[in-house]
Scaffold this motif. Structure first.
Motif, short mmCIF file in Angstrom:
data_model
loop_
_atom_site.label_atom_id
_atom_site.label_comp_id
_atom_site.label_asym_id
_atom_site.label_seq_id
_atom_site.Cartn_x
_atom_site.Cartn_y
_atom_site.Cartn_z
N TYR A 34 0.83 -1.20 0.00
CA TYR A 34 0.00 0.00 0.00
C TYR A 34 0.87 1.25 0.00
O TYR A 34 0.52 2.26 -0.61
N ASP A 37 2.01 1.81 -3.55
CA ASP A 37 0.89 2.31 -4.34
C ASP A 37 0.62 3.78 -4.04
O ASP A 37 0.38 4.58 -4.94
N SER A 38 0.68 4.13 -2.76
CA SER A 38 0.43 5.52 -2.37
C SER A 38 1.51 6.45 -2.90
O SER A 38 1.23 7.56 -3.35
N HIS A 41 0.88 7.08 -6.57
CA HIS A 41 -0.22 8.02 -6.79
C HIS A 41 0.23 9.46 -6.56
O HIS A 41 -0.16 10.37 -7.30
N GLY A 87 -3.77 6.26 3.02
CA GLY A 87 -4.97 6.45 2.22
C GLY A 87 -5.30 7.91 1.99
O GLY A 87 -5.60 8.33 0.87
N VAL A 88 -5.24 8.70 3.05
CA VAL A 88 -5.57 10.12 2.94
C VAL A 88 -4.58 10.84 2.03
O VAL A 88 -4.97 11.58 1.11
N ALA A 90 -2.37 9.56 -0.19
CA ALA A 90 -2.30 9.05 -1.56
C ALA A 90 -3.44 9.58 -2.42
O ALA A 90 -3.22 10.10 -3.52
N HIS A 91 -4.67 9.46 -1.92
CA HIS A 91 -5.81 9.89 -2.73
C HIS A 91 -5.88 11.40 -2.83
O HIS A 91 -6.27 11.94 -3.89
N SER A 92 -5.47 12.10 -1.78
CA SER A 92 -5.45 13.56 -1.85
C SER A 92 -4.42 14.04 -2.86
O SER A 92 -4.69 14.94 -3.66
N LEU A 94 -3.17 12.32 -5.42
CA LEU A 94 -3.60 11.96 -6.77
C LEU A 94 -4.67 12.93 -7.28
O LEU A 94 -4.59 13.42 -8.41
N ALA A 95 -5.66 13.23 -6.43
CA ALA A 95 -6.72 14.15 -6.84
C ALA A 95 -6.16 15.54 -7.10
O ALA A 95 -6.51 16.19 -8.10
N LEU A 190 -0.03 4.40 -12.17
CA LEU A 190 -1.01 3.40 -11.75
C LEU A 190 -0.46 1.97 -11.80
O LEU A 190 -1.10 1.06 -11.29
#
Length: 261
Positions: A34, A37-38, A41, A87-88, A90-92, A94-95, A190
């Motif tokens: 993970y 992956d993060s 991203h 999670g926070v 990585a997705h932040s 990427l966005a 990705l």
């Protein structure tokens, strides 16, 4: 004879797997999939910043992913759950990177290249960055090999031996950041973690020692690169995903072999 662009693609892929093999072994041993992956991203934000501020792509991406790794380490050490923090962030990242890319015209039309990679567009300057980065990471791993293996197997044993597990974890995080930065042009943000994890996972059941697993992961990665590029050329399929598909097929075969023997 191979075309010039295909030669560069093969050399880029082989240069990358020199480091992703042993590095992926540590990712599997430490269950850091993970994290990889993060980090990948977050690299999209680095790409957007590189284009926006006219920075070298690899330096801008490296700066962002290193900052991401240090931030995760800092927050995790203050009582925050590592999975939640990853999670926070990585997705932040990427966005934010995708939003930033929408304001950069030069990147907006080429964003797919950095999401899924474009190894066939690798130039000679890219080869220098890739080989220099991979050799630097490989040298770092070889230098810290025994300490990193001990810290991965048993942190209490490592501390009793005078090894600081947190420092070894930081070294591993920085090595991952470098690999993500140089791999983004090859397989894209990705798919970077797939190239780290799948060859190492395939080598795990076929290897009896840590050293053999690390070497086997590099060999499997090299096979995936060459076969994936050949499939891409024959089938006119995307090169980066084709490499990962071949690696996944090798992993499936390794499971059959492991179960049988």
């Amino acid at each position: 004879m191979l075309d010039d662009f295909m030669t560069r693609a093969v050399l880029a892929g082989l240069g990358l797997v020199l480091a992703t093999g042993p590095l992926g072994a540590f990712v599997v041993w430490r269950r850091m999939a993970y994290f990889g992956d993060s980090t990948a991203h977050a690299a999209i934000l680095g790409v957007a910043m590189s284009f926006a501020f006219a920075m070298p792509l690899y330096l801008g991406t490296l700066a962002v992913v290193v900052a991401m790794g240090l931030t995760v380490a800092w927050l995790s050490g203050r009582g925050q759950s590592s999975d939640t923090v990853l999670g926070v962030i990585a997705h932040s990242a990427l966005a934010l990177g995708l939003v930033a890319a929408s304001f950069v015209p030069a990147l907006r039309s080429d964003l797919e290249t950095y999401l899924f990679g474009d190894i066939l567009a690798i130039g000679r300057a890219d080869l220098l960055w890739i080989w220099a980065g991979s050799l630097a990471v490989l040298g770092l791993i070889l230098w810290r090999w025994q300490r990193m293996v001990t810290a991965s197997v048993n942190e209490e044993l490592a501390m009793a031996s005078g090894i600081n597990p947190s420092f070894e974890r930081l070294i591993l995080s920085l090595a991952l950041a470098v690999i993500v930065a140089i791999a983004i042009r090859i397989v894209g943000a990705l798919l970077i973690s797939a190239l780290l994890i799948i060859p190492a996972a395939a080598a795990r059941g076929l290897s009896g020692t840590p050293e053999r697993m690390a070497g086997s992961a590099s060999v499997i990665g090299a096979i995936a690169v060459i076969a994936g590029l050949g499939a891409s050329l024959a089938l006119d399929s995307p090169a980066g995903p084709s490499i990962v598909v071949v690696a996944a097929a090798i992993y499936a075969l390794s499971l059959v072999f492991y179960r049988r023997y």
